[in-house]
Design a protein around this motif. Structure first.
Motif, mmCIF file in Angstrom:
data_model
loop_
_atom_site.group_PDB
_atom_site.id
_atom_site.type_symbol
_atom_site.label_atom_id
_atom_site.label_comp_id
_atom_site.label_asym_id
_atom_site.label_seq_id
_atom_site.Cartn_x
_atom_site.Cartn_y
_atom_site.Cartn_z
ATOM 1 N N PRO A 1 54.426 -25.224 0.728
ATOM 2 C CA PRO A 1 53.639 -23.945 0.858
ATOM 3 C C PRO A 1 54.510 -22.993 1.658
ATOM 4 O O PRO A 1 54.849 -23.396 2.845
ATOM 5 C CB PRO A 1 52.484 -24.398 1.563
ATOM 6 N N GLY A 2 54.889 -21.716 1.137
ATOM 7 C CA GLY A 2 55.569 -20.984 2.026
ATOM 8 C C GLY A 2 57.244 -21.467 1.950
ATOM 9 O O GLY A 2 58.027 -20.682 2.567
ATOM 10 N N VAL A 3 57.623 -22.486 1.313
ATOM 11 C CA VAL A 3 59.067 -22.766 1.243
ATOM 12 C C VAL A 3 59.681 -22.855 -0.073
ATOM 13 O O VAL A 3 59.264 -23.661 -0.889
ATOM 14 C CB VAL A 3 59.355 -24.047 1.926
ATOM 15 N N ALA A 4 60.659 -21.799 -0.663
ATOM 16 C CA ALA A 4 61.165 -21.708 -1.873
ATOM 17 C C ALA A 4 62.575 -22.108 -1.862
ATOM 18 O O ALA A 4 63.320 -21.472 -1.095
ATOM 19 C CB ALA A 4 60.848 -20.303 -2.337
ATOM 20 N N ALA A 5 63.042 -22.887 -2.943
ATOM 21 C CA ALA A 5 64.293 -23.352 -2.885
ATOM 22 C C ALA A 5 65.162 -22.039 -3.518
ATOM 23 O O ALA A 5 64.706 -21.458 -4.553
ATOM 24 C CB ALA A 5 64.353 -24.429 -3.595
ATOM 25 N N ARG A 6 66.376 -21.892 -3.227
ATOM 26 C CA ARG A 6 67.216 -20.896 -3.948
ATOM 27 C C ARG A 6 68.673 -21.569 -4.103
ATOM 28 O O ARG A 6 69.319 -21.729 -2.930
ATOM 29 C CB ARG A 6 67.390 -19.731 -2.844
ATOM 30 N N ALA A 7 69.243 -21.511 -5.238
ATOM 31 C CA ALA A 7 70.555 -22.085 -5.592
ATOM 32 C C ALA A 7 71.388 -21.276 -4.915
ATOM 33 O O ALA A 7 71.089 -19.902 -4.943
ATOM 34 C CB ALA A 7 70.594 -22.170 -7.229
ATOM 35 N N SER A 8 72.394 -21.843 -4.216
ATOM 36 C CA SER A 8 73.563 -21.353 -3.542
ATOM 37 C C SER A 8 74.569 -22.007 -3.674
ATOM 38 O O SER A 8 75.354 -22.358 -2.707
ATOM 39 C CB SER A 8 73.189 -21.060 -2.069
ATOM 40 N N TYR A 9 74.905 -22.291 -5.080
ATOM 41 C CA TYR A 9 76.155 -22.965 -5.284
ATOM 42 C C TYR A 9 77.404 -22.531 -5.132
ATOM 43 O O TYR A 9 77.666 -21.295 -4.882
ATOM 44 C CB TYR A 9 75.966 -23.338 -6.762
ATOM 45 N N GLY A 10 78.350 -23.612 -4.958
ATOM 46 C CA GLY A 10 79.771 -23.433 -4.698
ATOM 47 C C GLY A 10 80.264 -23.878 -3.559
ATOM 48 O O GLY A 10 81.398 -24.794 -3.551
ATOM 49 N N HIS A 11 79.619 -23.893 -2.298
ATOM 50 C CA HIS A 11 80.186 -24.735 -1.223
ATOM 51 C C HIS A 11 80.223 -26.326 -1.479
ATOM 52 O O HIS A 11 80.993 -27.004 -1.347
ATOM 53 C CB HIS A 11 79.262 -24.617 0.189
ATOM 54 N N THR A 12 78.954 -26.610 -2.138
ATOM 55 C CA THR A 12 79.070 -27.784 -3.113
ATOM 56 C C THR A 12 78.551 -27.539 -4.313
ATOM 57 O O THR A 12 77.818 -26.554 -4.560
ATOM 58 C CB THR A 12 78.319 -29.160 -2.250
ATOM 59 N N PRO A 13 78.530 -28.518 -5.189
ATOM 60 C CA PRO A 13 78.031 -28.085 -6.827
ATOM 61 C C PRO A 13 76.347 -27.855 -6.810
ATOM 62 O O PRO A 13 75.972 -27.202 -7.555
ATOM 63 C CB PRO A 13 78.259 -29.285 -7.467
ATOM 64 N N GLY A 14 75.775 -28.386 -5.812
ATOM 65 C CA GLY A 14 74.002 -28.237 -5.688
ATOM 66 C C GLY A 14 73.565 -27.760 -4.542
ATOM 67 O O GLY A 14 72.495 -27.971 -4.069
ATOM 68 N N HIS A 15 74.479 -26.869 -3.738
ATOM 69 C CA HIS A 15 73.805 -26.210 -2.376
ATOM 70 C C HIS A 15 72.763 -25.575 -2.427
ATOM 71 O O HIS A 15 72.597 -24.832 -3.618
ATOM 72 C CB HIS A 15 75.043 -25.564 -1.698
ATOM 73 N N MET A 16 71.721 -25.930 -1.792
ATOM 74 C CA MET A 16 70.507 -25.060 -1.755
ATOM 75 C C MET A 16 70.345 -24.363 -0.437
ATOM 76 O O MET A 16 70.410 -24.835 0.671
ATOM 77 C CB MET A 16 69.209 -25.906 -2.220
ATOM 78 N N SER A 17 69.787 -23.216 -0.541
ATOM 79 C CA SER A 17 69.167 -22.373 0.576
ATOM 80 C C SER A 17 67.734 -22.428 0.428
ATOM 81 O O SER A 17 67.204 -22.628 -0.858
ATOM 82 C CB SER A 17 69.868 -21.010 0.845
ATOM 83 N N PHE A 18 66.893 -22.059 1.492
ATOM 84 C CA PHE A 18 65.580 -21.934 1.384
ATOM 85 C C PHE A 18 64.936 -20.623 2.124
ATOM 86 O O PHE A 18 65.265 -20.158 3.173
ATOM 87 C CB PHE A 18 64.807 -23.271 2.288
ATOM 88 N N GLU A 19 63.956 -20.019 1.463
ATOM 89 C CA GLU A 19 63.317 -18.832 1.755
ATOM 90 C C GLU A 19 62.083 -19.337 2.426
ATOM 91 O O GLU A 19 61.215 -19.929 1.644
ATOM 92 C CB GLU A 19 62.991 -17.854 0.952
#
Length: 307
Positions: free
Chosen positions: A206-224
């Motif tokens: 709840p309140g935590v969304a995954a955002r693809a931020s690929y490049g640093h690694t193939p599946g790197h994720m950031s989180f809002e």
């Protein structure tokens, strides 16, 4: 505060090394609250990285004055490592787990900074990974190679897991990163029965969304993280430093596995953060890693929290 074996072994070594390098001791931390969410950064210590690891591919005549402006000499870099702790109702969530023991003497301090924050390992309900590099994943095991957070659900983006789990990765990754692949796979094998996966755009909690931020690694994720009409973006290593990554985000960094993709990701995130005036938490940003992005024409600037 409990004096752990990790603190006794690592604290003395790290302190001696940092004193010799003329670095001021003391770990930075940031804290904020948005809606019902209490957010705090906890230091895992610092890394020591060769200059070329980041800046090798960049045009030195442009990079040098940027680094000079920030007081950074051409020598080993010592970025902070900021683990994000989220407390919201009955959830206590860690974003990444630091280095653990055996990677670098100046890192692996998360157990002690958790202790200082009054949080025990068995209180962690969720561990969410941005990616599988050593300073983000290897701390998931304790000094005896057992899971450090036995009560937690561990969560990772499916693309990132599949890349590091693939037995071909150790043979196809560039030679300087082979130990990363071996170390990641060993820890993932320990987590196999407690891991759950998510995709880009998914609300993982709840309140935590995954955002693809690929490049640093193939599946790197950031989180809002969003609550009460406010938001903070945990960017991991998608924005890897507070100087060149902001002032010249178009330059390819030696630390990124897919450099063109990492540039596109960095430009997109900086544009969004500046436009939306959204706070960010960067794993290797200074002063605890929390702040916001200011735009100046086609460049950006990191402004630490409270500055």
């Amino acid at each position: 505060m409990t004096m752990t074996r990790r603190k006794l072994l690592q604290g003395a070594t790290a302190s001696a090394a940092m004193m010799g390098a003329g670095v001021q001791l003391g770990w930075a931390s940031d804290a904020t609250q948005i809606g019902s969410m209490q957010i705090q950064t906890l230091s895992d210590g610092t890394l020591t990285l060769p200059y070329e690891f980041i800046f090798g591919p960049m045009p030195q005549d442009v990079v040098a004055p940027i680094l000079s402006e920030y007081g950074i000499a051409k020598g080993p870099l010592m970025p902070e490592c900021n683990v994000t702790l989220l407390r919201d109702g009955d959830r206590t969530v860690l974003f990444d787990t630091g280095s653990g023991v055996g990677f670098q003497d100046s890192a692996g301090l998360l157990v002690d900074t958790l202790d200082e924050a009054g949080v025990s390992a068995d209180e962690i309900t969720h561990v969410v990974f941005t990616h599988c590099h050593p300073d983000h994943l290897w701390g998931v095991l304790d000094d005896f190679d057992d899971p450090l957070f036995p009560e937690a659900e561990h969560m990772m983006g499916r693309v990132e897991w599949d890349y590091w789990w693939d037995p071909k990765t150790v043979d196809t990754i560039e030679s300087g990163r082979t130990t990363m692949a071996v170390g990641a796979k060993r820890r993932m094998e320990m987590l196999e029965d407690s891991i759950s996966f998510f995709e880009d755009g998914q609300e993982i909690l709840p309140g935590v969304a995954a955002r693809a931020s690929y490049g640093h690694t193939p599946g790197h994720m950031s989180f809002e993280l969003r609550s009460g009409g406010e938001s903070v973006m945990v960017v991991g290593d998608a924005i890897g430093n507070h100087h060149v990554a902001f002032a010249a985000p178009q330059f390819e960094s030696g630390s990124d596995q897919d450099r063109p993709m990492a540039v596109a990701t960095r430009l997109s995130m900086l544009d969004q953060m500046a436009t939306d005036k959204m706070r960010i938490i960067g794993y290797h940003l200074p002063g605890g890693g929390m702040g916001h992005v200011e735009r100046s024409e086609d460049t950006y600037r990191f402004v630490p929290e409270g500055a």
